[in-house]
Design an enzyme around this catalytic site. Sequence first.
Site, mmCIF file in Angstrom:
data_model
loop_
_atom_site.group_PDB
_atom_site.id
_atom_site.type_symbol
_atom_site.label_atom_id
_atom_site.label_comp_id
_atom_site.label_asym_id
_atom_site.label_seq_id
_atom_site.Cartn_x
_atom_site.Cartn_y
_atom_site.Cartn_z
ATOM 1 N N ARG A 165 -0.231 4.425 -0.468
ATOM 2 C CA ARG A 165 -1.011 5.662 -0.341
ATOM 3 C C ARG A 165 -0.535 6.533 0.808
ATOM 4 O O ARG A 165 0.012 6.055 1.778
ATOM 5 C CB ARG A 165 -2.493 5.320 -0.126
ATOM 6 C CG ARG A 165 -3.160 4.812 -1.366
ATOM 7 C CD ARG A 165 -4.546 4.332 -1.073
ATOM 8 N NE ARG A 165 -4.533 3.115 -0.280
ATOM 9 C CZ ARG A 165 -5.623 2.490 0.123
ATOM 10 N NH1 ARG A 165 -6.799 2.996 -0.141
ATOM 11 N NH2 ARG A 165 -5.538 1.374 0.812
ATOM 12 N N ASP A 175 0.848 -1.192 0.000
ATOM 13 C CA ASP A 175 0.000 0.000 0.000
ATOM 14 C C ASP A 175 0.886 1.244 0.000
ATOM 15 O O ASP A 175 1.620 1.479 0.958
ATOM 16 C CB ASP A 175 -0.905 -0.019 1.246
ATOM 17 C CG ASP A 175 -2.029 1.003 1.151
ATOM 18 O OD1 ASP A 175 -1.939 1.938 0.338
ATOM 19 O OD2 ASP A 175 -3.007 0.854 1.912
HETATM 20 N N1 GTP Z 1 -2.582 -2.508 -6.195
HETATM 21 C C1 GTP Z 1 -3.840 -2.885 -6.123
HETATM 22 N N2 GTP Z 1 -4.749 -1.958 -5.797
HETATM 23 C C2 GTP Z 1 -6.029 -2.334 -5.698
HETATM 24 C C3 GTP Z 1 -6.441 -3.650 -5.939
HETATM 25 N N3 GTP Z 1 -7.774 -3.722 -5.772
HETATM 26 C C4 GTP Z 1 -8.179 -2.464 -5.438
HETATM 27 N N4 GTP Z 1 -7.137 -1.630 -5.399
HETATM 28 C C5 GTP Z 1 -7.089 -0.223 -5.020
HETATM 29 O O1 GTP Z 1 -7.259 -0.169 -3.633
HETATM 30 C C6 GTP Z 1 -7.781 1.098 -3.275
HETATM 31 C C7 GTP Z 1 -8.888 0.842 -2.287
HETATM 32 O O2 GTP Z 1 -8.280 0.320 -1.166
HETATM 33 P P1 GTP Z 1 -8.892 -0.800 -0.220
HETATM 34 O O3 GTP Z 1 -7.784 -1.383 0.585
HETATM 35 O O4 GTP Z 1 -9.765 -1.683 -1.040
HETATM 36 O O5 GTP Z 1 -9.808 -0.091 0.731
HETATM 37 P P2 GTP Z 1 -9.439 0.987 1.730
HETATM 38 O O6 GTP Z 1 -10.059 2.222 1.178
HETATM 39 O O7 GTP Z 1 -7.996 1.046 2.045
HETATM 40 O O8 GTP Z 1 -10.124 0.462 3.033
HETATM 41 P P3 GTP Z 1 -11.612 0.679 3.398
HETATM 42 O O9 GTP Z 1 -11.688 2.109 3.854
HETATM 43 O O10 GTP Z 1 -11.894 -0.261 4.485
HETATM 44 O O11 GTP Z 1 -12.388 0.418 2.158
HETATM 45 C C8 GTP Z 1 -8.150 1.784 -4.556
HETATM 46 O O12 GTP Z 1 -7.142 2.728 -4.865
HETATM 47 C C9 GTP Z 1 -8.145 0.661 -5.578
HETATM 48 O O13 GTP Z 1 -7.787 1.098 -6.872
HETATM 49 C C10 GTP Z 1 -5.454 -4.611 -6.269
HETATM 50 O O14 GTP Z 1 -5.724 -5.787 -6.472
HETATM 51 N N5 GTP Z 1 -4.185 -4.170 -6.354
#
Ligand code: GTP
Length: 210
Positions: A128, A126
């Site tokens: 971000r 992650d």
């Molecule tokens: N690298 C990668 N990114 C993903 C994948 N699936 C979804 N994403 C990205 O993950 C992000 C969303 O993150 P999540 O971890 O699903 O959710 P979160 O927002 O961190 O957590 P919540 O607040 O609980 O939903 C978005 O930027 C999506 O584009 C994947 O398989 N690989």
Amino acid sequence: MTIRFIASSRLPMPWATFTMHGFEDDETGKDHVVLTLGDVADGDPVLARVHSECLTGDALFSMRCDCGYQLQVALKRIAEEGRGALLYLRQEGRGIGLMNKIRAYHLQDGGADTVEANEALGFEADMRRYDICIPMLEKLGISRLRLMTNNPRKVLSLQQAGIEISERVPLTTGLNAHNEQYLSTKVGKLGHMMALDEFEAASDVDRERT
Ligand SMILES: Nc1nc2c(ncn2[C@@H]2O[C@H](COP(=O)(O)OP(=O)(O)OP(=O)(O)O)[C@@H](O)[C@H]2O)c(=O)[nH]1
Ligand SMILES: [Zn+2]
């Protein structure tokens, strides 16, 4: 931090007419959007979703993840309360970008999970960052959040960036036959605070995708 406010406008949506606020990050060249409803600057905690871009899930109806479902449910909940904020951050693919997410999906098609696929491409699970929220929240007069998320890292990162989270509100929706493993990986490897048997079915969402 180089985030500049650009402009605000009305944004009629199926559930309510929100106000859309545009911001530009001079450092990364990315633009971010905050949608607000009601008076969010009165000092009371604001029901909020900090949502990272997922073109496939948010716009293209993908069932590989839960993003589109979470986006829709979060907006509906804010509309039901008549007050809240949704920060739409352009951090596609947990920060690796759309093309790399497609590369990661390709590896996942071959059996890798989301974390393994990111690592095989040379990225952390992650990438971000959430400190970019601060100038946007400050501009809008938002000081405290009731944050809709299951992601403990998101709560911690926002707190470390100086944002007060008065409550974490679970957001468990969108389970379907295609994303069960993806959601299990969130629980098992990324520490998301949720149990799959507590999920609202995907069919509870207007945009039914079964
Ligand atoms: N690298 C990668 N990114 C993903 C994948 N699936 C979804 N994403 C990205 O993950 C992000 C969303 O993150 P999540 O971890 O699903 O959710 P979160 O927002 O961190 O957590 P919540 O607040 O609980 O939903 C978005 O930027 C999506 O584009 C994947 O398989 N690989
Ligand atoms: Zn997604």
